[in-house]
Design a protein around this motif. Sequence first.
Motif, PDB file in Angstrom:
ATOM      1  N   PRO A  14      95.777 -11.666 -13.668  1.00 16.03           N
ATOM      2  CA  PRO A  14      95.547 -12.200 -15.007  1.00 16.03           C
ATOM      3  C   PRO A  14      96.742 -13.025 -15.489  1.00 16.03           C
ATOM      4  O   PRO A  14      97.886 -12.732 -15.157  1.00 16.03           O
ATOM      5  N   THR A  15      96.438 -14.055 -16.249  1.00 17.41           N
ATOM      6  CA  THR A  15      97.471 -14.909 -16.824  1.00 17.41           C
ATOM      7  C   THR A  15      97.292 -14.940 -18.335  1.00 17.41           C
ATOM      8  O   THR A  15      96.310 -14.440 -18.858  1.00 17.41           O
ATOM      9  N   GLY A  16      98.240 -15.539 -19.015  1.00 21.10           N
ATOM     10  CA  GLY A  16      98.150 -15.650 -20.465  1.00 21.10           C
ATOM     11  C   GLY A  16      98.860 -14.522 -21.164  1.00 21.10           C
ATOM     12  O   GLY A  16      99.452 -13.642 -20.533  1.00 21.10           O
ATOM     13  N   PRO A  17      98.784 -14.532 -22.487  1.00 15.24           N
ATOM     14  CA  PRO A  17      99.486 -13.497 -23.256  1.00 15.24           C
ATOM     15  C   PRO A  17      98.876 -12.110 -23.032  1.00 15.24           C
ATOM     16  O   PRO A  17      97.702 -11.987 -22.691  1.00 15.24           O
ATOM     17  N   GLU A  18      99.690 -11.102 -23.234  1.00 15.85           N
ATOM     18  CA  GLU A  18      99.261  -9.711 -23.026  1.00 15.85           C
ATOM     19  C   GLU A  18      98.054  -9.357 -23.882  1.00 15.85           C
ATOM     20  O   GLU A  18      97.185  -8.603 -23.470  1.00 15.85           O
ATOM     21  N   TRP A  19      97.990  -9.903 -25.087  1.00 12.77           N
ATOM     22  CA  TRP A  19      96.895  -9.584 -25.999  1.00 12.77           C
ATOM     23  C   TRP A  19      95.627 -10.373 -25.694  1.00 12.77           C
ATOM     24  O   TRP A  19      94.563 -10.067 -26.210  1.00 12.77           O
ATOM     25  N   ASP A  20      95.702 -11.398 -24.827  1.00 15.00           N
ATOM     26  CA  ASP A  20      94.530 -12.198 -24.467  1.00 15.00           C
ATOM     27  C   ASP A  20      94.620 -12.650 -23.001  1.00 15.00           C
ATOM     28  O   ASP A  20      94.693 -13.847 -22.717  1.00 15.00           O
ATOM     29  N   PRO A  21      94.619 -11.704 -22.067  1.00  7.46           N
ATOM     30  CA  PRO A  21      94.751 -12.104 -20.663  1.00  7.46           C
ATOM     31  C   PRO A  21      93.512 -12.869 -20.188  1.00  7.46           C
ATOM     32  O   PRO A  21      92.394 -12.564 -20.592  1.00  7.46           O
TER      33      PRO A  21
ATOM     34  N   PRO B  50      91.493 -14.280 -16.644  1.00  5.54           N
ATOM     35  CA  PRO B  50      91.478 -14.044 -15.196  1.00  5.54           C
ATOM     36  C   PRO B  50      92.086 -15.226 -14.453  1.00  5.54           C
ATOM     37  O   PRO B  50      91.806 -16.378 -14.778  1.00  5.54           O
ATOM     38  N   GLY B  51      92.922 -14.914 -13.497  1.00  8.20           N
ATOM     39  CA  GLY B  51      93.512 -15.951 -12.661  1.00  8.20           C
ATOM     40  C   GLY B  51      92.521 -16.402 -11.607  1.00  8.20           C
ATOM     41  O   GLY B  51      91.486 -15.768 -11.402  1.00  8.20           O
ATOM     42  N   PRO B  52      92.826 -17.483 -10.921  1.00 10.12           N
ATOM     43  CA  PRO B  52      91.906 -17.966  -9.887  1.00 10.12           C
ATOM     44  C   PRO B  52      91.859 -17.005  -8.695  1.00 10.12           C
ATOM     45  O   PRO B  52      92.860 -16.386  -8.336  1.00 10.12           O
ATOM     46  N   ASP B  53      90.670 -16.884  -8.123  1.00 14.36           N
ATOM     47  CA  ASP B  53      90.507 -16.063  -6.924  1.00 14.36           C
ATOM     48  C   ASP B  53      91.314 -16.659  -5.775  1.00 14.36           C
ATOM     49  O   ASP B  53      91.521 -17.871  -5.717  1.00 14.36           O
ATOM     50  N   THR B  54      91.758 -15.783  -4.884  1.00 14.74           N
ATOM     51  CA  THR B  54      92.402 -16.253  -3.659  1.00 14.74           C
ATOM     52  C   THR B  54      91.491 -15.906  -2.489  1.00 14.74           C
ATOM     53  O   THR B  54      90.825 -14.863  -2.488  1.00 14.74           O
ATOM     54  N   GLU B  55      91.445 -16.787  -1.505  1.00 10.60           N
ATOM     55  CA  GLU B  55      90.599 -16.579  -0.335  1.00 10.60           C
ATOM     56  C   GLU B  55      91.466 -16.365   0.898  1.00 10.60           C
ATOM     57  O   GLU B  55      92.493 -17.026   1.058  1.00 10.60           O
ATOM     58  N   HIS B  56      91.031 -15.433   1.739  1.00 15.01           N
ATOM     59  CA  HIS B  56      91.788 -15.062   2.932  1.00 15.01           C
ATOM     60  C   HIS B  56      90.832 -15.024   4.122  1.00 15.01           C
ATOM     61  O   HIS B  56      89.795 -14.363   4.072  1.00 15.01           O
ATOM     62  N   ALA B  57      91.209 -15.719   5.189  1.00 16.28           N
ATOM     63  CA  ALA B  57      90.376 -15.770   6.388  1.00 16.28           C
ATOM     64  C   ALA B  57      90.368 -14.415   7.085  1.00 16.28           C
ATOM     65  O   ALA B  57      91.374 -13.703   7.110  1.00 16.28           O
ATOM     66  N   ALA B  58      89.219 -14.069   7.637  1.00 17.78           N
ATOM     67  CA  ALA B  58      89.067 -12.813   8.371  1.00 17.78           C
ATOM     68  C   ALA B  58      88.028 -13.018   9.473  1.00 17.78           C
ATOM     69  O   ALA B  58      87.276 -13.990   9.458  1.00 17.78           O
ATOM     70  N   ILE B  59      88.002 -12.084  10.396  1.00 13.10           N
ATOM     71  CA  ILE B  59      87.000 -12.071  11.464  1.00 13.10           C
ATOM     72  C   ILE B  59      86.279 -10.733  11.396  1.00 13.10           C
ATOM     73  O   ILE B  59      86.901  -9.690  11.254  1.00 13.10           O
ATOM     74  N   MET B  60      84.948 -10.773  11.489  1.00 10.04           N
ATOM     75  CA  MET B  60      84.164  -9.546  11.434  1.00 10.04           C
ATOM     76  C   MET B  60      83.057  -9.564  12.481  1.00 10.04           C
ATOM     77  O   MET B  60      82.648 -10.616  12.953  1.00 10.04           O
ATOM     78  N   VAL B  61      82.617  -8.374  12.815  1.00  5.00           N
ATOM     79  CA  VAL B  61      81.436  -8.178  13.656  1.00  5.00           C
ATOM     80  C   VAL B  61      80.439  -7.419  12.801  1.00  5.00           C
ATOM     81  O   VAL B  61      80.771  -6.372  12.228  1.00  5.00           O
ATOM     82  N   GLU B  62      79.242  -7.963  12.693  1.00  3.95           N
ATOM     83  CA  GLU B  62      78.198  -7.268  11.945  1.00  3.95           C
ATOM     84  C   GLU B  62      77.535  -6.253  12.867  1.00  3.95           C
ATOM     85  O   GLU B  62      77.043  -6.607  13.935  1.00  3.95           O
ATOM     86  N   THR B  63      77.562  -4.995  12.454  1.00  2.00           N
ATOM     87  CA  THR B  63      76.988  -3.946  13.291  1.00  2.00           C
ATOM     88  C   THR B  63      75.528  -3.706  12.979  1.00  2.00           C
ATOM     89  O   THR B  63      74.797  -3.209  13.821  1.00  2.00           O
TER      90      THR B  63
END
Length: 117
Positions: A30-37, A39-52
């Motif tokens: 969260p960004t902004g003043p404490e009394w009115d935060p 939401p900050g921008p989402d961050t994306e992270h690469a991953a590898i998965m196997v669907e079972t």
Amino acid sequence: MVDYVRLEATAQRLIAANGKAVTLVRAGAPTGPEWDPQPGPDTEHAAIMVETGYSLAYRSETLIQAGDKLGLISTDLDIAPAMSDKIKIDGDTYEFIDLQPLNPGGTTLLYQFQARK
């Protein structure tokens, strides 16, 4: 004695060879003043998965619903997945219903998950 580091490397190799690229989405701080935060921008992270996947037998009278994704995520990540994260699979975003590390002997080999739209 079991060499868990070697087992983790094997899990990473097998998931990379048989899996697909996905994205973990983490909510921004969260960004902004404490009394009115705000939401900050989402961050994306690469991953590898196997669907079972799952069979219909697992779905009947259980917590698994049609459309849920079950799978394994490699530990070859820049962050450790958290329940509050989301996962993008084939362009669709899912929320984690369950996310557990498989970590015998204190070494995380992979992450098992169930996710839902």
